[in-house]
Design a protein around this motif. Sequence first.
Motif, PDB file in Angstrom:
ATOM      1  N   SER A  44       0.828  -1.212   0.000  1.00  0.00           N
ATOM      2  CA  SER A  44       0.000   0.000   0.000  1.00  0.00           C
ATOM      3  C   SER A  44       0.857   1.255   0.000  1.00  0.00           C
ATOM      4  N   ILE A  45       2.003   1.197   0.690  1.00  0.00           N
ATOM      5  CA  ILE A  45       2.914   2.346   0.708  1.00  0.00           C
ATOM      6  C   ILE A  45       3.649   2.458  -0.617  1.00  0.00           C
ATOM      7  N   LYS A  46       4.192   1.345  -1.108  1.00  0.00           N
ATOM      8  CA  LYS A  46       4.955   1.387  -2.354  1.00  0.00           C
ATOM      9  C   LYS A  46       4.086   1.818  -3.524  1.00  0.00           C
ATOM     10  N   GLN A  47       2.848   1.365  -3.545  1.00  0.00           N
ATOM     11  CA  GLN A  47       1.944   1.689  -4.646  1.00  0.00           C
ATOM     12  C   GLN A  47       1.128   2.951  -4.386  1.00  0.00           C
ATOM     13  N   SER A  48       1.254   3.491  -3.190  1.00  0.00           N
ATOM     14  CA  SER A  48       0.437   4.644  -2.790  1.00  0.00           C
ATOM     15  C   SER A  48      -1.030   4.424  -3.137  1.00  0.00           C
ATOM     16  N   ARG A  68      -9.189  -3.006  -2.744  1.00  0.00           N
ATOM     17  CA  ARG A  68      -9.854  -4.201  -2.255  1.00  0.00           C
ATOM     18  C   ARG A  68      -8.855  -5.197  -1.667  1.00  0.00           C
ATOM     19  N   ASP A  69      -7.693  -5.393  -2.330  1.00  0.00           N
ATOM     20  CA  ASP A  69      -6.699  -6.349  -1.832  1.00  0.00           C
ATOM     21  C   ASP A  69      -6.197  -5.962  -0.450  1.00  0.00           C
ATOM     22  N   GLN A  70      -5.985  -4.667  -0.252  1.00  0.00           N
ATOM     23  CA  GLN A  70      -5.501  -4.207   1.056  1.00  0.00           C
ATOM     24  C   GLN A  70      -6.571  -4.372   2.130  1.00  0.00           C
ATOM     25  N   THR A  71      -7.824  -4.103   1.764  1.00  0.00           N
ATOM     26  CA  THR A  71      -8.916  -4.254   2.721  1.00  0.00           C
ATOM     27  C   THR A  71      -9.062  -5.707   3.166  1.00  0.00           C
ATOM     28  N   LEU A  72      -8.997  -6.626   2.203  1.00  0.00           N
ATOM     29  CA  LEU A  72      -9.081  -8.044   2.539  1.00  0.00           C
ATOM     30  C   LEU A  72      -7.885  -8.479   3.382  1.00  0.00           C
TER      31      LEU A  72
END
Length: 461
Positions: free
Chosen positions: A70-74, A78-82
């Motif tokens: 999440s940091i690298k891609q800023s 949905r993937d992060q939430t899961l």
Amino acid sequence: MALAIATQSRIAFVASIMALCVSWTGVSQAEQASALPGYVIEQYGAPPEIPDGPLSDSLKAAVDAAFVDSIKQSAWGRDQTLALTEVADSKDPRLVWIISDLMRFTAGSQLSTALTDAASKLLQKQIPVDNNWGVITDHLIAWDIPAPPDYLAVKRGIFTTIVPGWDRIFVEGDIDWRHVSWGGVLIDNRAYDTTDEICNCIPAADNPEVSSAEEATWLKDDDIVFGVGVNGEYRAYPRRIMEVREMVNDTLGGRDLGIPYCTLCGAAQAYFTDQLPGGVERPILRTSGLLIRSNKVMYDVNTYSVFDTFLGKAVTGPLRDKGVQLEQASVVTTDWGTWKKAHPETTVLVERLALGRDFDFRNGRDANGPIFPVGDVDPRLPVHEDIIGIVTASGKPVAFQRSKAMAALQKGDEITFENVRLELDAGGIRAVDADGSDLGSHQAFWFAWSQFHPGTELWPG
């Protein structure tokens, strides 16, 4: 949701593109709680059960997705939430350290709430939204929650993506990386003797310009100064300047000095940065922009070796490998009028080093207690009580409550502890040995001294 990254290069980048359209062995809660001081349980309650052992492959992947990608891609989708849901359901409170690390850089209310909810579930305690990062981190420190496996690698991924200058800071060493957090400023990585070079940092002063006491008409007699004397040469470092600079590399009495001032813990210290082991060049001390339990993390800009600011010991990098331990000179906290009367030959840093600012953090920003997480604090004194701290010849740390020590010394009482004797000096207090030689004492807030010297003796007992 939005992740707000506080660097000039990252803020606009992140804000523009981020929007939110295991097998383990448990330790009983009773066992965990029994190892903690009673005042911790009274303040924070009992800790949750803590697992040990590695993370499952699935949980490791979830950690990477939620906290590193999440940091690298800023981006947070949905993937992060899961992934965050899987972390929250893991029953592994160790992972809250990583939640805390990400939360420190999170400004978006929705994401902040999601992280808070995950931490609440893992800690089995409802965390308020107000000051959520601070409350969570205080609990982690106070309960001494262990770090998860491979913690430094994940933490490094978060921090160095945000501030690339930290890539040489986040390395293995004698440092508890759980307690390292962002202080809200960037790293001062300017080369030596670039005092006037503008930076988006807290700018250290190297070889500062000084004047005589007579020329320092800008200082009022009741202004606080930090007085240092080396080999019969005296210099005053006005608190007004030190609250802007926080670090000075100077030469006094023929000795090189590094002088950090931690506004958060009320401590100015003076370290000799010469006469070190063979092959070690003079460390040039800088502010990293990081904190450990509300104490600044300083480092050497030449080797990027991190020092324990309170102890003067190199804890990472080449200087740690060479066992560098800096010797302290005493710092006397007093007022300008008394200092210049006792030492009329003193020099003093010039006004321009204050950069036109006149902060008084002690009586302003920090007046109501530490503004960053410190966890549990030894309850024998109030957190912001001033003490004079010293380590005896036997290695025993001792803190002298300044107000009571000052009253006793002014009455003519003698104050001793093992080889240490306190004496009045220019309106302040310093510690000397039995033969009168300087022992390198300094003033600090109680919370800071007691957490870096756990089990310290306290005078009066």
